[in-house]
Every structure is written in structure tokens, then in C-alpha cells.
Write a protein that holds these residues in place. Structure first.
Motif, PDB file in Angstrom:
ATOM      1  N   LYS A  84       0.792  -1.099   0.062  1.00  0.00           N
ATOM      2  CA  LYS A  84       0.107  -0.047   0.073  1.00  0.00           C
ATOM      3  C   LYS A  84       0.858   1.278  -0.078  1.00  0.00           C
ATOM      4  CE  LYS A  84      -3.808  -2.036   2.245  1.00  0.00           C
ATOM      5  NZ  LYS A  84      -4.881  -1.914   3.123  1.00  0.00           N
ATOM      6  N   GLY A 116       2.473   4.287  -2.741  1.00  0.00           N
ATOM      7  CA  GLY A 116       2.552   4.706  -4.147  1.00  0.00           C
ATOM      8  C   GLY A 116       3.932   4.754  -4.688  1.00  0.00           C
ATOM      9  N   ALA A 148      -2.286  12.414  -3.784  1.00  0.00           N
ATOM     10  CA  ALA A 148      -3.055  11.429  -4.040  1.00  0.00           C
ATOM     11  C   ALA A 148      -3.005  10.221  -3.116  1.00  0.00           C
ATOM     12  CB  ALA A 148      -3.298  11.039  -5.482  1.00  0.00           C
ATOM     13  N   THR A 149      -1.710   9.837  -2.807  1.00  0.00           N
ATOM     14  CA  THR A 149      -0.993   8.827  -2.118  1.00  0.00           C
ATOM     15  C   THR A 149      -1.458   9.181  -0.819  1.00  0.00           C
ATOM     16  OG1 THR A 149       0.574   7.936  -3.630  1.00  0.00           O
ATOM     17  CG2 THR A 149       0.991   7.280  -1.337  1.00  0.00           C
ATOM     18  N   GLU A 174      -4.010  10.658   0.447  1.00  0.00           N
ATOM     19  CA  GLU A 174      -5.547  10.424   0.439  1.00  0.00           C
ATOM     20  C   GLU A 174      -6.085   9.058   0.579  1.00  0.00           C
ATOM     21  OE1 GLU A 174      -9.617  11.856  -1.965  1.00  0.00           O
ATOM     22  OE2 GLU A 174      -7.681  12.684  -2.489  1.00  0.00           O
ATOM     23  N   ARG A 175      -5.135   8.232  -0.236  1.00  0.00           N
ATOM     24  CA  ARG A 175      -5.610   6.715  -0.285  1.00  0.00           C
ATOM     25  C   ARG A 175      -5.068   5.758   0.986  1.00  0.00           C
ATOM     26  NH1 ARG A 175      -3.843   4.281  -5.528  1.00  0.00           N
ATOM     27  NH2 ARG A 175      -4.436   2.329  -4.627  1.00  0.00           N
ATOM     28  N   PHE A 176      -3.721   6.183   1.311  1.00  0.00           N
ATOM     29  CA  PHE A 176      -2.841   5.395   2.427  1.00  0.00           C
ATOM     30  C   PHE A 176      -2.588   6.034   3.591  1.00  0.00           C
ATOM     31  CE2 PHE A 176      -1.717   3.610  -2.107  1.00  0.00           C
ATOM     32  CZ  PHE A 176      -2.879   2.648  -2.084  1.00  0.00           C
TER      33      PHE A 176
END
Length: 436
Positions: free
Chosen positions: A366, A368, A395-396, A398-400
Motif C-alpha cells: 500500500k 504509491g 493522491a497517495t 488521501e488513499r493510504f
């Protein structure tokens, strides 16, 4: 007794020729032809049709044909174009170069030198400094061409000096950024100061013996001094690349600080402390150094260099980590063979397939991955590269998220092994041709 009969065949004074008991008078042309036959028994003075030349008077010099002139000049030309062994010996100790004064002292004439240059056998690398054209044309890389120009500049300067700055970096095989305007740098012992003349930068600065070395018979400043001189000459980014490269080659931070203490009052010395504090010996290339500086400029902290992960019997080291974002620098040298200037020891398809498997392994945690090329870290595309890296980082996050505490069990316990690169070094002025 009757006198011999005289037969006149022309209106001019007769030329006597005894034949069959009589005196025969011939014309001036026939007499001239007879005289030329005695002087030119093989017919060199005859035209292509077989007729002798008529020069109008017997005192005129004979006119030779073009082929005869070439035949007579050819041995002399071969003699003029030859180099004697003493000149070759001088060139072998000077990286394939010789000055005009040295060639004359070795037995060559000025006419020989001029003819060698005019026919293209020699080429003037610098005014009064020559090398064989075949040898000069074989130096195709920027580093080899710069070393040839710097060596020629050194031969033209009679005062005591050492190669320094970029002129020392290339023979030392110190990876550096290119100069905006390539210049030959020479450092003379004396007071601090710099002046430029005829494409040569003359630096006046003291240097202790421990800061000097010799490469291929040429005296020059060492790695630590060269890296810090480049920082003073070209600023922070050039200096950071040079100092990172010097530390990869074994220079310690203590040695850099010792050299910096001698420059505390020199021009542009304030940048040195910043460069030494930011330098890292863990980067593997110029591109990784530029990438690290660019990631720091995003404003989210200092990235970790050489972030490692290990699992299932496999260990991977990534160039940079900022939060949960991995930054990888991709250079073309990864897929080029050593004979082409790269590092790859396998076919390009195998290298790319292995790199895909490596990225799949990293993203499985997990994380980026942002892949960066040379155009993203240097040149006009830097701002676009920074925008893309920032966009992917956000963006990374926000995701992880940003924490990596869950990755502690997968961190390698030992130090990272340094990669062994088999890229061939610079041909130091064609040592395969000149045994220096």
C-alpha cells in the motif's frame, strides 16, 4: 680532289653533321630536337602525342608534364608527412598532444608541421597544440573532449598550475553536472582571485600538498577540494551533486569540513556549509541527488534515502520515501549495455520485466510509486515534474495516509549493500592508443 657537296636546307647558319661523306645543314628545330634527345633519352620532355615541346629558345627551362611533377614530388611529400619517433614519444607522455615548440625541438621543421595540419593528418586542438586527427575524432563523449581541451590549455600555460574545478573532476571520474559554458580551469598558487582569458579560467588560491594528486601524470586538486570549488563556482545545486559524488567515492564529511575551514573568507564560500550539511553518501547517481533536492522542495519534510523492504525472501531498496510515496529515478543507463555507456548486464526486455515485478512488490505494501526521468529533474521540464510529483503525493496521502509504522516488521535489519557498477571509466586521453 673534288670538295664535298654542301646542301643547304635552311636560311640560317649551318650545323655540321658528318654523314655519307657530305655536310648536311639542318634547321634549328631539328638541331634542338637532336640536343634534347641526348639530354632526355627517355622522352620526359615530350607531349602526350610524342612530339617534343617547343620553347622558342634553347635557354628556356623544360616544361614537365603534370604526371611527371606528381611523380617527382611524391617522395618528398611522404618524407614531409612522416612523424619521427621522438615526436611520438612526446605525444605518448602528454595524452596524445604535442606543442609546436616541442615538435620543432624533436626534429620536425615548421614546413612539416604546417603540411601535417593542412593535409588533415594533425588537427589543432588549441593554437600551437596538435594531435592526430584519427585520435581526436575517436573521443566522442563530453568528458573525453573536455579532458583533451583542458590538457591542451595546460600545455600552453608555462606558470606553475594544477587542474581544478571541472577540469579536475573529469580525470578523477567525479560525476558532476556540465558547465553552462565549458571552460578550462587552472589553479595557480598565490592570492585569492580569478581572471579569464582565451577560454581559460585562472584561479589564484593556495593549496596544501595533501589536497593534490596526480592522474595520468597530470597534477590536479583532489576530490574534496574539487567538489567544494565547484560549489563556490556554480552554486548550491552543482555543488550538491559534486559533494554527493565525492562522498560516494569515499570522501568523508570530516574531510570536507577540514577543506571548508580554509575557505572561510574566499569568494562565494557561504554556500559550502549548506552543501555539506545537505549532502548524502547514499545516493547512487546524479539523478537521485537532483530528485532528492526536488522532493525536499515540495515542502513536506526531508525524504528518506534508500528505503528498504524485505518479505518472502526478497529485499528491495527504493530511491526515496516521503510519507507512503516512493520516488524512483529511471535513467536510460539501466537498460544500456556497458559498451554503450550503461550498467545493464542483461537484455533490455529482461531488465524491464524485472523492474515491473519490483514495482508490483512495492505497491503490495500500500505504497504509491512515482517514476521520474531526467527531464523531470533537470532542464525546462522541472516545474512540470514538480507539479506531477506533488499531485501524486497528495493522491497517495488521501488513499493510504502518511504513517509507515505498519511497515516496521518488513524493514531490513542490515545496511544496504552498495551496488557494484561495471560501467567502463573514461578513456583518459586514449590510453588504448597512447601509453601514458
Amino acid at each position: 680532289m673534288t670538295s664535298p657537296k654542301v646542301v643547304r636546307t635552311g636560311p640560317v647558319q649551318p650545323v655540321r653533321a658528318r654523314q655519307a661523306g657530305e655536310l648536311r645543314v639542318t634547321s634549328p628545330r631539328s638541331a634542338l630536337d637532336s640536343t634534347r634527345r641526348h639530354r632526355d633519352p627517355i622522352g620526359l620532355l615530350r607531349t602526350t602525342e610524342g612530339r617534343p615541346f617547343s620553347t622558342g629558345t634553347r635557354r628556356d627551362p623544360p616544361v614537365h608534364s603534370r604526371q611527371e611533377r606528381r611523380r617527382r614530388w611524391r617522395p618528398c611529400r611522404r618524407k614531409v608527412l612522416a612523424m619521427n619517433s621522438r615526436v611520438i614519444a612526446v605525444m605518448s607522455t602528454q595524452w596524445g598532444l604535442v606543442t609546436r615548440a616541442q615538435a620543432i625541438s624533436a626534429g620536425m621543421s615548421r614546413e612539416q608541421i604546417d603540411r601535417l595540419v593542412r593535409t588533415g593528418t594533425w588537427v589543432a586542438v588549441r593554437r600551437g597544440v596538435y594531435g592526430e586527427r584519427a585520435y581526436v575524432d575517436s573521443l566522442t563523449t563530453h568528458a573525453e573532449q573536455r579532458m583533451l581541451a583542458d590538457r591542451a590549455a595546460s600545455l600552453r600555460v608555462r606558470d606553475p598550475h594544477l587542474l581544478s574545478h571541472h577540469s579536475a573532476a573529469y580525470p578523477l571520474e567525479l560525476p558532476v553536472l556540465r558547465e553552462p559554458e565549458p571552460t578550462s580551469h587552472l589553479t595557480h598558487p598565490g592570492l585569492v582571485g580569478t581572471h579569464r582569458r582565451h577560454g581559460i579560467a585562472h584561479h589564484l588560491a593556495p593549496y596544501p600538498p595533501e589536497q593534490t594528486c596526480r592522474v595520468g601524470g597530470m597534477p590536479m586538486l583532489g576530490l574534496a577540494r574539487t567538489a567544494l570549488d565547484i560549489a563556490r563556482e556554480h552554486g548550491y545545486l552543482h555543488g550538491l551533486v559534486a559533494v554527493d559524488s565525492a562522498m560516494r567515492m569515499g570522501v568523508t564529511r570530516t574531510e570536507l569540513l577540514a577543506v571548508a575551514r580554509q575557505m572561510y573568507c574566499w569568494p562565494h564560500s557561504t554556500v559550502i556549509a549548506d552543501v555539506i550539511a545537505s549532502a548524502s553518501p547514499d545516493t547512487d547517481s546524479i539523478g537521485e541527488t537532483l530528485l532528492r533536492d526536488l522532493v525536499e522542495s515540495l515542502g513536506f519534510g526531508v525524504p528518506e534515502v534508500q528505503f528498504g523492504l524485505t518479505a518472502d525472501g526478497r529485499t528491495v531498496w527504493c530511491d526515496l520515501r516521503l510519507g507512503r510515496q516512493i520516488y524512483e529515478f529511471d535513467g536510460k543507463v539501466k537498460i544500456l549495455a556497458p559498451v554503450e555507456g550503461g550498467y545493464a548486464e542483461r537484455p533490455p526486455t529482461e531488465v524491464l520485466w524485472s523492474e515491473k515485478g519490483r514495482q508490483d512488490f512495492v505497491t503490495g505494501f500500500k505504497l504509491g510509486v512515482c517514476r521520474v526521468a531526467w527531464a523531470d529533474v533537470w532542464g525546462p521540464g522541472v516545474e512540470q515534474g514538480r507539479s506531477r510529483m506533488l499531485r501524486e503525493y497528495l493522491a497517495t496521502c488521501e488513499r493510504f495516509g502518511t504513517g509507515v509504522a505498519d511497515l516496521a516488521p518488513y524493514r531490513p535489519r542490515g545496511p544496504r549493500p552498495r551496488p557494484r557498477l561495471h560501467r567502463p571509466g573514461y578513456r583518459l586521453m586514449g590510453w588504448d592508443r597512447w601509453a601514458a
